[in-house]
Design a protein around this motif. Structure first.
Motif, PDB file in Angstrom:
ATOM      1  N   ASN A  13      42.101  24.052  50.032  1.00  0.00           N
ATOM      2  CA  ASN A  13      41.728  22.979  51.008  1.00  0.00           C
ATOM      3  C   ASN A  13      42.612  21.934  50.767  1.00  0.00           C
ATOM      4  N   GLU A  14      42.659  20.704  51.304  1.00  0.00           N
ATOM      5  CA  GLU A  14      43.319  19.472  51.107  1.00  0.00           C
ATOM      6  C   GLU A  14      43.592  18.921  49.931  1.00  0.00           C
ATOM      7  N   LYS A  15      42.599  19.396  49.008  1.00  0.00           N
ATOM      8  CA  LYS A  15      42.789  18.841  47.650  1.00  0.00           C
ATOM      9  C   LYS A  15      43.134  19.885  46.696  1.00  0.00           C
ATOM     10  N   ASP A  16      43.744  20.879  47.205  1.00  0.00           N
ATOM     11  CA  ASP A  16      44.243  21.872  46.491  1.00  0.00           C
ATOM     12  C   ASP A  16      43.344  22.774  45.672  1.00  0.00           C
ATOM     13  N   GLN A  17      41.917  22.770  46.141  1.00  0.00           N
ATOM     14  CA  GLN A  17      40.884  23.522  45.452  1.00  0.00           C
ATOM     15  C   GLN A  17      40.850  24.876  45.962  1.00  0.00           C
ATOM     16  N   VAL A  18      40.542  26.000  45.259  1.00  0.00           N
ATOM     17  CA  VAL A  18      40.393  27.152  45.674  1.00  0.00           C
ATOM     18  C   VAL A  18      39.082  27.655  46.127  1.00  0.00           C
ATOM     19  N   LEU A  19      38.952  28.309  47.213  1.00  0.00           N
ATOM     20  CA  LEU A  19      37.595  28.857  47.597  1.00  0.00           C
ATOM     21  C   LEU A  19      37.269  30.172  46.976  1.00  0.00           C
ATOM     22  N   MET A  20      36.071  30.086  46.358  1.00  0.00           N
ATOM     23  CA  MET A  20      35.744  31.365  45.537  1.00  0.00           C
ATOM     24  C   MET A  20      34.304  31.825  45.767  1.00  0.00           C
ATOM     25  N   VAL A  21      33.938  33.049  45.643  1.00  0.00           N
ATOM     26  CA  VAL A  21      32.765  33.675  46.133  1.00  0.00           C
ATOM     27  C   VAL A  21      32.181  34.130  44.628  1.00  0.00           C
ATOM     28  N   LYS A  22      30.789  34.057  44.581  1.00  0.00           N
ATOM     29  CA  LYS A  22      30.272  34.441  43.321  1.00  0.00           C
ATOM     30  C   LYS A  22      29.455  35.683  43.649  1.00  0.00           C
ATOM     31  N   ASN A  23      30.076  36.662  43.086  1.00  0.00           N
ATOM     32  CA  ASN A  23      29.321  38.091  43.490  1.00  0.00           C
ATOM     33  C   ASN A  23      28.184  38.366  42.666  1.00  0.00           C
ATOM     34  N   LYS A  24      27.289  39.237  43.069  1.00  0.00           N
ATOM     35  CA  LYS A  24      26.281  39.564  42.222  1.00  0.00           C
ATOM     36  C   LYS A  24      26.765  40.901  41.385  1.00  0.00           C
ATOM     37  N   GLY A  25      26.860  41.012  40.097  1.00  0.00           N
ATOM     38  CA  GLY A  25      27.412  42.179  39.514  1.00  0.00           C
ATOM     39  C   GLY A  25      26.271  43.182  39.060  1.00  0.00           C
ATOM     40  N   ARG A  26      26.611  44.195  38.589  1.00  0.00           N
ATOM     41  CA  ARG A  26      25.557  45.036  38.047  1.00  0.00           C
ATOM     42  C   ARG A  26      25.088  44.675  36.708  1.00  0.00           C
ATOM     43  N   LYS A  27      25.710  43.817  35.913  1.00  0.00           N
ATOM     44  CA  LYS A  27      25.591  43.307  34.583  1.00  0.00           C
ATOM     45  C   LYS A  27      25.182  41.909  34.817  1.00  0.00           C
ATOM     46  N   GLU A  28      26.164  41.103  35.375  1.00  0.00           N
ATOM     47  CA  GLU A  28      26.295  39.823  35.553  1.00  0.00           C
ATOM     48  C   GLU A  28      27.129  39.200  36.846  1.00  0.00           C
ATOM     49  N   SER A  29      26.777  38.255  37.178  1.00  0.00           N
ATOM     50  CA  SER A  29      27.507  37.640  38.320  1.00  0.00           C
ATOM     51  C   SER A  29      29.068  37.138  38.007  1.00  0.00           C
ATOM     52  N   TYR A  30      29.910  37.311  38.851  1.00  0.00           N
ATOM     53  CA  TYR A  30      31.239  36.891  38.626  1.00  0.00           C
ATOM     54  C   TYR A  30      32.015  36.434  39.797  1.00  0.00           C
ATOM     55  N   PHE A  31      33.081  35.474  39.919  1.00  0.00           N
ATOM     56  CA  PHE A  31      33.898  35.009  40.687  1.00  0.00           C
ATOM     57  C   PHE A  31      34.823  35.729  41.345  1.00  0.00           C
ATOM     58  N   THR A  32      35.305  35.461  42.478  1.00  0.00           N
ATOM     59  CA  THR A  32      36.464  36.279  42.863  1.00  0.00           C
ATOM     60  C   THR A  32      36.794  35.292  44.048  1.00  0.00           C
ATOM     61  N   LEU A  33      38.061  35.545  44.633  1.00  0.00           N
ATOM     62  CA  LEU A  33      38.259  35.163  45.825  1.00  0.00           C
ATOM     63  C   LEU A  33      37.700  35.847  46.989  1.00  0.00           C
ATOM     64  N   PRO A  34      37.498  35.324  47.948  1.00  0.00           N
ATOM     65  CA  PRO A  34      36.908  36.284  49.147  1.00  0.00           C
ATOM     66  C   PRO A  34      37.817  37.538  49.633  1.00  0.00           C
ATOM     67  N   GLY A  35      37.113  38.756  49.540  1.00  0.00           N
ATOM     68  CA  GLY A  35      37.775  39.747  50.021  1.00  0.00           C
ATOM     69  C   GLY A  35      37.004  41.039  49.572  1.00  0.00           C
ATOM     70  N   GLY A  36      37.713  42.208  49.917  1.00  0.00           N
ATOM     71  CA  GLY A  36      36.781  43.278  49.631  1.00  0.00           C
ATOM     72  C   GLY A  36      37.624  44.512  49.947  1.00  0.00           C
ATOM     73  N   ALA A  37      37.207  45.897  49.854  1.00  0.00           N
ATOM     74  CA  ALA A  37      37.910  47.090  50.226  1.00  0.00           C
ATOM     75  C   ALA A  37      38.348  47.163  51.567  1.00  0.00           C
ATOM     76  N   VAL A  38      39.605  47.831  51.613  1.00  0.00           N
ATOM     77  CA  VAL A  38      40.106  48.311  52.932  1.00  0.00           C
ATOM     78  C   VAL A  38      39.410  49.421  53.408  1.00  0.00           C
ATOM     79  N   GLU A  39      38.825  49.434  54.461  1.00  0.00           N
ATOM     80  CA  GLU A  39      38.377  50.449  55.234  1.00  0.00           C
ATOM     81  C   GLU A  39      39.335  51.387  56.027  1.00  0.00           C
ATOM     82  N   LYS A  40      39.133  52.714  56.118  1.00  0.00           N
ATOM     83  CA  LYS A  40      39.763  53.659  56.872  1.00  0.00           C
ATOM     84  C   LYS A  40      40.163  53.312  58.121  1.00  0.00           C
TER      85      LYS A  40
END
Length: 139
Positions: A13-40
């Motif tokens: 963003n304009e403040k140079d902050q990074v957009l992150m998503v907190k994913n629900k993991g199998r053991k614990e939650s974790y942050f990543t950039l938005p994104g995911g698997a490439v489909e066929k």
């Protein structure tokens, strides 16, 4: 191990902050950039744009590749290759579309994002654009 390509988008963003998503993991939650698997049948860019829209509600344009990395994800039996693009928000509004997968979406300071992204030292400047990307069509 099964090969899985994953496309992420680095959004600042304009403040140079990074957009992150907190994913629900199998053991614990974790942050990543938005994104995911490439489909066929999808290009890397198409997957990146789709995944950002699905995870955050935002419409984005993607530019160049910011980083490329890989990992063996043992619990899933995957050899994952991570393509991280730079991008710009062009529309939409932040909303959680899949609450069963995503706990939170938020802007974080770069120092906080770096803890989750495991960036090499050379990429600490997140405004730097590095690797051109080109889809070469069907051959």
């Amino acid at each position: 191990m099964k090969r899985v390509d994953v496309a992420y988008v680095l959004l600042l963003n304009e403040k140079d902050q990074v957009l992150m998503v907190k994913n629900k993991g199998r053991k614990e939650s974790y942050f990543t950039l938005p994104g995911g698997a490439v489909e066929k049948g999808e290009t890397l860019k198409q997957a990146a744009i789709r995944e950002v829209r699905e995870e955050t509600g935002l419409i984005v344009e993607v530019d160049q590749i910011f980083s490329l990395s890989e990992a063996f994800v043992e619990e899933r039996g995957h050899h994952a290759v991570f393509f991280t693009f730079t991008g710009e928000i062009t529309g939409g509004k932040i909303e959680i579309s899949f609450p069963e997968e995503i706990e939170e979406i938020r802007w974080v300071e770069q120092e906080e994002a770096e803890k989750h992204l495991q960036l090499p030292y050379e990429l600490k400047d997140m405004r730097k654009r590095n690797i051109p990307y080109q889809f070469r069509g069907t051959m």
